[in-house]
Design an enzyme around this catalytic site. Structure first.
Site, mmCIF file in Angstrom:
data_model
loop_
_atom_site.group_PDB
_atom_site.id
_atom_site.type_symbol
_atom_site.label_atom_id
_atom_site.label_comp_id
_atom_site.label_asym_id
_atom_site.label_seq_id
_atom_site.Cartn_x
_atom_site.Cartn_y
_atom_site.Cartn_z
ATOM 1 N N GLU A 262 20.054 55.113 53.463
ATOM 2 C CA GLU A 262 20.516 56.840 53.394
ATOM 3 C C GLU A 262 18.904 57.237 53.686
ATOM 4 O O GLU A 262 18.814 58.422 54.256
ATOM 5 C CB GLU A 262 20.406 57.008 51.938
ATOM 6 C CG GLU A 262 20.960 58.580 51.510
ATOM 7 C CD GLU A 262 19.906 59.617 51.416
ATOM 8 O OE1 GLU A 262 19.915 60.458 51.540
ATOM 9 O OE2 GLU A 262 18.488 58.991 51.094
ATOM 10 N N ASP B 269 18.316 51.853 49.155
ATOM 11 C CA ASP B 269 17.049 51.839 50.032
ATOM 12 C C ASP B 269 15.972 52.728 49.794
ATOM 13 O O ASP B 269 16.475 53.773 49.043
ATOM 14 C CB ASP B 269 17.475 51.698 51.798
ATOM 15 C CG ASP B 269 18.350 52.990 51.755
ATOM 16 O OD1 ASP B 269 19.023 53.744 51.269
ATOM 17 O OD2 ASP B 269 17.781 53.847 52.676
ATOM 18 N N HIS C 152 22.405 55.224 47.080
ATOM 19 C CA HIS C 152 21.794 54.421 47.861
ATOM 20 C C HIS C 152 20.646 53.384 47.135
ATOM 21 O O HIS C 152 19.936 53.863 46.116
ATOM 22 C CB HIS C 152 20.935 55.116 49.026
ATOM 23 C CG HIS C 152 19.810 55.832 48.660
ATOM 24 N ND1 HIS C 152 18.645 55.767 48.811
ATOM 25 C CD2 HIS C 152 20.103 57.377 48.310
ATOM 26 C CE1 HIS C 152 17.729 56.604 48.348
ATOM 27 N NE2 HIS C 152 18.664 57.745 47.936
#
Length: 383
Positions: A138, A74, A72
């Site tokens: 995530e 983020d 991920h």
């Protein structure tokens, strides 16, 4: 034609400079799509529910062997920016470390597996496919992240035959730990409702506070299990008890509590919910309160039994670090809990000591070491 190897440290720095706090994409997936497309990967944005996700495949769709990486881009919020000694999205390199939000969790891991995959397909194209699934959700609710990618893959006939999630897995030193499973997680919001009254006349009220105290003591002191073959004992934590009552002369009508359970493969979420409900029913019968409960299950426990995949990753880690990693199921949840329904999955990544902290940082040498480990895994998988 030879290609210059892709520098995972430079790519990590570029990703850190993308302020991709959940659910903002921040330019991180745009950058990765450009890098991967230029290397010959077929890229598809699989956005859902306002969340950005990227699917990238090199090789033929439906190949007999297809190794996948999941990660991920983020990150969690920076918190108090004034407490940082460097700009949180500055990707400052000093003291042999790269600093910034997401440096550890997990832009370095994404950069390492992207760099390993790009180098392999350009220098020694494998017989099979390499698939990268990268989400921007995530750290949030994870409803429209990796699950959206897997739903899309099922509809499109895309398939990984094995997958590695690049989350930080090592507690203190590089190569220390591979995750072959995770505990399940559920949270329960409990409300006990009685009858409000004057504290001088408690016999005219039904006080939910002592009832709640009795209930949470029973829940917290109950031994769920003593551990299983690959898991530590399950745990239940009472995280809040509250009435919202600002006075001393009123018995409140309601008392609320929240508990979180991290559970191993001795339980399912349904078996635990059933146990808690029986305790709620018991306390209601004993005290005269009304008991209600709302539950959110973040994931069931799962295990990828030690075998071909974990041994291949173990050998690659040991070859590059000199450390034979422990096979573990410790820690919180990760997106491996979704991938496990698609194909066998393990997790390996960096030392996670500073993730989510102020001044999050990663050793530059470890980023390059991680790329080398991922490159060796790819080479061994397709050998």
């Amino acid at each position: 034609m030879t290609h210059a190897p892709l520098d995972p440290v430079d790519l990590t720095a570029k990703l850190i400079r993308c302020a991709s706090v959940t659910p903002d994409e921040g330019g991180a997936l745009v950058l990765l799509e450009q890098v991967l497309s230029e290397a010959g990967f077929a890229c598809t944005r699989v956005d859902r529910g306002g969340v950005a996700n990227l699917f990238a495949r090199w090789g033929d769709k439906g190949a007999n062997r297809s190794f996948g990486f999941n990660g991920h881009t983020d990150v969690v919020p920076v918190g108090d920016e004034a407490a940082w000694s460097v700009p949180p999205f500055g990707a400052v390199e000093k003291d042999g470390q790269l600093w910034g939000r997401g440096a550890t969790d997990m832009k370095s891991g994404v950069a390492a597996f992207v760099a390993a995959a790009v180098d392999m397909v350009q220098e020694a194209p494998p017989e099979g496919a390499i698939i990268l699934t990268i989400t921007g959700d995530e750290e949030g609710d994870a409803v429209d992240g990796t699950t959206a990618l897997l739903d899309w893959m099922q509809r499109e006939g895309e398939r990984m035959t094995a997958c590695l999630v690049g989350e930080p897995t090592c507690p203190t030193h590089m190569g220390e730990m591979i995750k072959i499973g995770r505990r399940g997680s559920l949270s329960a919001w409990i409300t006990l409702t009685g009858v409000q009254g004057h504290s001088a006349y408690p016999h005219r009220a039904v006080n939910p506070v002592p009832a709640m105290a009795r209930l949470v003591d029973r829940l917290a002191s109950h031994e769920l299990d003593t551990g299983t073959a690959h898991f530590d004992p399950s745990t239940l934590a009472v995280v809040t008890i509250d009435t919202g009552n600002p006075t001393t002369n009123v018995i409140p009508a309601q008392c609320r509590a929240t508990v979180n359970i991290r559970f191993n493969d001795a339980h399912s979420s349904q078996s635990l919910i059933g146990w808690m409900q029986s305790e709620l029913d018991r306390i209601a019968e004993e005290t005269g309160v009304t008991a209600a409960m709302e539950v959110k299950v973040s994931g069931e426990s799962f295990l990828t039994p030690p075998g071909e995949l974990s041994e291949m990753v173990t050998k690659a880690v040991e070859a590059e670090t000199g450390v034979r990693p422990e096979l573990s199921t410790s820690g919180g949840t990760s997106d491996a809990r979704f991938v496990k329904d698609h194909c066998p999955v393990v997790e390996f990544g960096l030392v996670g000591k500073t993730m989510h902290q102020v001044d999050e940082r990663v050793e530059v040498a470890q980023i390059r070491q991680l790329k080398a480990i991922y490159a060796r895994i790819l080479k061994d998988y397709f050998a």
